[in-house]
Design an enzyme around this catalytic site. Structure first.
Site, mmCIF file in Angstrom:
data_model
loop_
_atom_site.group_PDB
_atom_site.id
_atom_site.type_symbol
_atom_site.label_atom_id
_atom_site.label_comp_id
_atom_site.label_asym_id
_atom_site.label_seq_id
_atom_site.Cartn_x
_atom_site.Cartn_y
_atom_site.Cartn_z
ATOM 1 N N TRP A 149 0.801 -1.221 0.000
ATOM 2 C CA TRP A 149 0.000 0.000 0.000
ATOM 3 C C TRP A 149 0.837 1.275 0.000
ATOM 4 C CZ3 TRP A 149 1.956 2.189 4.237
ATOM 5 C CH2 TRP A 149 2.458 1.330 5.217
ATOM 6 N N LYS A 173 -2.787 -8.677 -7.585
ATOM 7 C CA LYS A 173 -3.596 -8.481 -6.372
ATOM 8 C C LYS A 173 -3.080 -7.245 -5.649
ATOM 9 C CE LYS A 173 -3.824 -9.393 -2.235
ATOM 10 N NZ LYS A 173 -4.162 -8.162 -1.464
ATOM 11 N N SER A 226 6.153 -7.075 3.529
ATOM 12 C CA SER A 226 6.955 -7.300 4.736
ATOM 13 C C SER A 226 7.751 -8.611 4.644
ATOM 14 C CB SER A 226 6.026 -7.359 5.948
ATOM 15 O OG SER A 226 5.122 -8.433 5.781
ATOM 16 N N GLU A 247 10.634 -8.306 -2.766
ATOM 17 C CA GLU A 247 11.225 -7.020 -2.371
ATOM 18 C C GLU A 247 10.662 -6.740 -0.985
ATOM 19 O OE1 GLU A 247 11.737 -3.666 -1.299
ATOM 20 O OE2 GLU A 247 10.501 -2.840 -2.917
ATOM 21 N N CYS A 281 10.270 1.565 1.821
ATOM 22 C CA CYS A 281 11.156 0.468 2.247
ATOM 23 C C CYS A 281 12.597 0.943 2.331
ATOM 24 C CB CYS A 281 10.994 -0.753 1.360
ATOM 25 S SG CYS A 281 11.072 -0.351 -0.368
ATOM 26 N N GLU A 380 12.857 -2.774 11.462
ATOM 27 C CA GLU A 380 12.249 -1.739 10.622
ATOM 28 C C GLU A 380 11.100 -1.045 11.375
ATOM 29 O OE1 GLU A 380 10.183 -3.173 7.089
ATOM 30 O OE2 GLU A 380 11.033 -1.499 5.977
HETATM 31 P P1 ADP Z 1 1.926 -4.905 5.506
HETATM 32 O O1 ADP Z 1 2.148 -5.834 6.664
HETATM 33 O O2 ADP Z 1 2.901 -3.814 5.463
HETATM 34 O O3 ADP Z 1 0.505 -4.470 5.313
HETATM 35 P P2 ADP Z 1 2.074 -7.160 3.811
HETATM 36 O O4 ADP Z 1 3.405 -7.656 3.430
HETATM 37 O O5 ADP Z 1 1.308 -7.974 4.797
HETATM 38 O O6 ADP Z 1 2.275 -5.686 4.212
HETATM 39 O O7 ADP Z 1 1.145 -6.973 2.541
HETATM 40 C C1 ADP Z 1 1.583 -6.736 1.244
HETATM 41 C C2 ADP Z 1 0.674 -7.480 0.293
HETATM 42 O O8 ADP Z 1 0.708 -8.866 0.612
HETATM 43 C C3 ADP Z 1 -0.798 -7.080 0.353
HETATM 44 O O9 ADP Z 1 -1.326 -7.067 -0.964
HETATM 45 C C4 ADP Z 1 -1.421 -8.187 1.174
HETATM 46 O O10 ADP Z 1 -2.794 -8.395 0.902
HETATM 47 C C5 ADP Z 1 -0.611 -9.382 0.712
HETATM 48 N N1 ADP Z 1 -0.617 -10.500 1.662
HETATM 49 C C6 ADP Z 1 -0.668 -10.446 3.020
HETATM 50 N N2 ADP Z 1 -0.665 -11.691 3.542
HETATM 51 C C7 ADP Z 1 -0.590 -12.565 2.493
HETATM 52 C C8 ADP Z 1 -0.552 -13.996 2.373
HETATM 53 N N3 ADP Z 1 -0.588 -14.793 3.445
HETATM 54 N N4 ADP Z 1 -0.478 -14.523 1.136
HETATM 55 C C9 ADP Z 1 -0.430 -13.734 0.040
HETATM 56 N N5 ADP Z 1 -0.481 -12.396 0.086
HETATM 57 C C10 ADP Z 1 -0.551 -11.804 1.286
#
Ligand code: ADP
Length: 492
Positions: A149, A173, A226, A247, A281, A380
């Site tokens: 995001w 997605k 993350s 990344e 990041c 971080e």
């Molecule tokens: P943050 O924790 O900073 O919100 P995330 O790394 O969790 O970032 O999210 C980045 C992307 O990964 C988003 O599009 C989120 O919907 C997706 N995401 C989160 N969890 C999963 C998962 N278990 N499998 C696939 N995609 C995921």
């Protein structure tokens, strides 16, 4: 309130379950859109669409593919402000930063349109005469892209543009926090793409992201987010030995040398640390300042932090908007509390500025008296928080810089080429910036070493993530070779 749907086969379709999820404006905390909340069946439909489109797209004349991608770039610029407003509305970043994202999309599609047309392989010296060895780069098929995001559009372009330019089709997605700008962008710019070449499915990570990663007909997954989620994605993808590019997070150090221009270094560190409310990041996540200039640099950085204009992100005078979500705000505040508990000295910031009674605004925050073992120097923060630790020498700065699990970026301020290049050689980071932090170049690779990721985006390396080499050997003569059977001398 507008309901945004999924984009599958160039058609706008709701989630099969009929469900939606809300998207709010972090500056006002008001929900302004509902978006299709998708699951496995929606992902299946998108992968089928992308799979059916693959052969046609793969075999599209490279020149035509180039024209289509350039058309997207052109329309992105034409509709830029409308999309940029939505970025600001859902993400909270100042409009000027959102406009930068529009430039990134346009320049990425332009760059990869040319590179994808131009770079399709090479000829290797053959081992025998009257023959030829070709190396041809081929697309994989359906690429799954999962994005976060903080740069909803730029990080989309970094993946989608090279994936399409290499001849793949895509299922994307977006983050559930910032899906709207992407959907609007697709609506306004992607009509020149053949049906099914780019598909966008919205939803939460576990419900829509995981089925995309696990889908047997998606051989490549490109992810930004993350380390925790990257690790899950890596594990899910390993079940089918998929190719994954990741990344992930960073804990980027900035080294302030004794010879540097303090005013410039303080302004650079403030911009690097507080831009997009520190949710980058490659944000400045920790400062190592030489003892001799520690007091003057710290004072200058605190001044810069106090000058940051926080407010309505649509206002042209705003430097910093709110954090993107309540979750990010809470995480930031917890980390600041822990730093205080561990003995760091809070010099400015440390919470929501009093003038705001709503919105996830967080004041630019500076700490000093940091020591190497404190959490804020190691994990971080992803927030507008800059901690400062003193160092005695470049060797010490290098040692501390390398002491975390991260290896994304690093900056240094100095006029001394020996200091700068020694640090560039010895610090493990995918990007190293001398006197010019957080600057990217479409033609140069971006990505992390160590746990900050694997694979690279941008540059020719970013195209290589989405294509695989095939060696084709051509022998002009059809004749039996000496090294075939029979081996023995009895044979003919
Ligand atoms: P943050 O924790 O900073 O919100 P995330 O790394 O969790 O970032 O999210 C980045 C992307 O990964 C988003 O599009 C989120 O919907 C997706 N995401 C989160 N969890 C999963 C998962 N278990 N499998 C696939 N995609 C995921």
């Amino acid at each position: 309130m507008r309901i945004y749907k999924n984009f599958i086969n160039n058609d706008w379709v709701g989630a099969i379950s009929g469900k939606t999820f809300p998207v709010d404006n972090p500056a006002t905390e008001e929900v302004f859109a509902e978006v299709s909340r998708s699951g496995t069946r929606d992902i299946d439909a998108a992968v089928v669409a992308a799979g059916s489109a693959f052969n046609g797209w793969r075999l599209t004349d490279p020149g035509s593919r180039r024209e289509i991608l350039k058309e997207i770039a052109k329309k992105t610029v034409e509709h830029g402000d409308e999309v940029a407003k939505l970025i600001t509305q859902e993400c909270g970043k100042p409009f000027v930063e959102a406009q930068d994202e529009i430039d990134v999309i346009a320049s990425n599609f332009e760059y990869y349109a040319e590179l994808g047309r131009d770079q399709i392989g090479r000829i290797v010296a053959p081992t025998s005469s009257r023959s030829m060895s070709l190396v041809k780069y081929e697309p994989y098929g359906v690429v799954g892209c999962i994005i976060p995001w903080n740069f909803p559009m730029a990080l989309m372009a970094w993946k989608v543009a090279p994936a399409l330019a290499a001849g793949n089709t895509v299922v994307l997605k977006p983050s559930e926090v910032t899906p709207v700008s992407i959907l609007k962008w697709a609506e306004m710019t992607c009509d020149s793409l053949p049906s099914g070449v780019l598909n966008i499915v919205n939803g939460y990570g576990k419900e829509a992201g995981s089925p995309l990663v696990e889908h047997p007909d998606v051989p490549v997954v490109a992810f930004t987010g993350s380390i925790a989620t990257g690790t899950i994605i890596s594990q899910l993808a390993a079940k089918n030995l998929k190719k994954v590019s990741l990344e992930l997070g960073g804990k980027d150090p900035v080294i302030i040398c004794a010879d540097c221009d303090i005013e410039v270094a303080a302004k650079g560190a403030a911009w690097g640390g507080f831009m997009n409310a520190g949710q980058v990041c490659t944000s400045v996540e920790r400062v190592y300042v030489f003892d001799e200039v520690a007091d003057s640099f710290t004072e200058a950085l605190v001044e810069e932090a106090k000058k940051v204009n926080i407010g309505d992100p649509m206002d042209a005078n705003t430097d910093m908007g709110p954090m993107a979500s309540s979750v990010q705000y809470e995480k930031a505040h917890e980390k600041v509390g822990l730093a205080v508990e561990q003995g760091a000295r809070l010099l400015t910031g440390g919470g929501r500025p009093e003038v705001f009674d709503k919105g996830y605004f967080y004041a630019p925050t500076v700490f000093d008296n940091m020591t190497a073992e404190m959490e804020l120097m190691n994990e971080e923060a992803f927030s507008p928080v800059v901690p400062i630790q003193k160092v005695k020498s470049l060797e010490e700065a290098i040692e501390f810089s390398n002491a975390t699990k991260y290896g994304l970026g690093c900056s240094i301020y100095t006029k001394d080429i020996e200091l700068a290049m020694t640090a560039a050689d010895d610090i493990k980071a995918g990007s190293f910036w001398i006197n010019n932090p957080l600057s990217e170049n479409n033609a140069a690779p971006f990505g992390g070493m160590k746990m900050s990721g694997q694979g690279r985006e941008l540059g020719i390396e970013g195209l290589d993530e989405f294509r695989e080499p095939k060696h084709i050997l051509i022998d002009y003569r059809q004749e039996k070779k000496d090294w075939w059977f029979p081996y023995g001398s009895d044979g003919e």
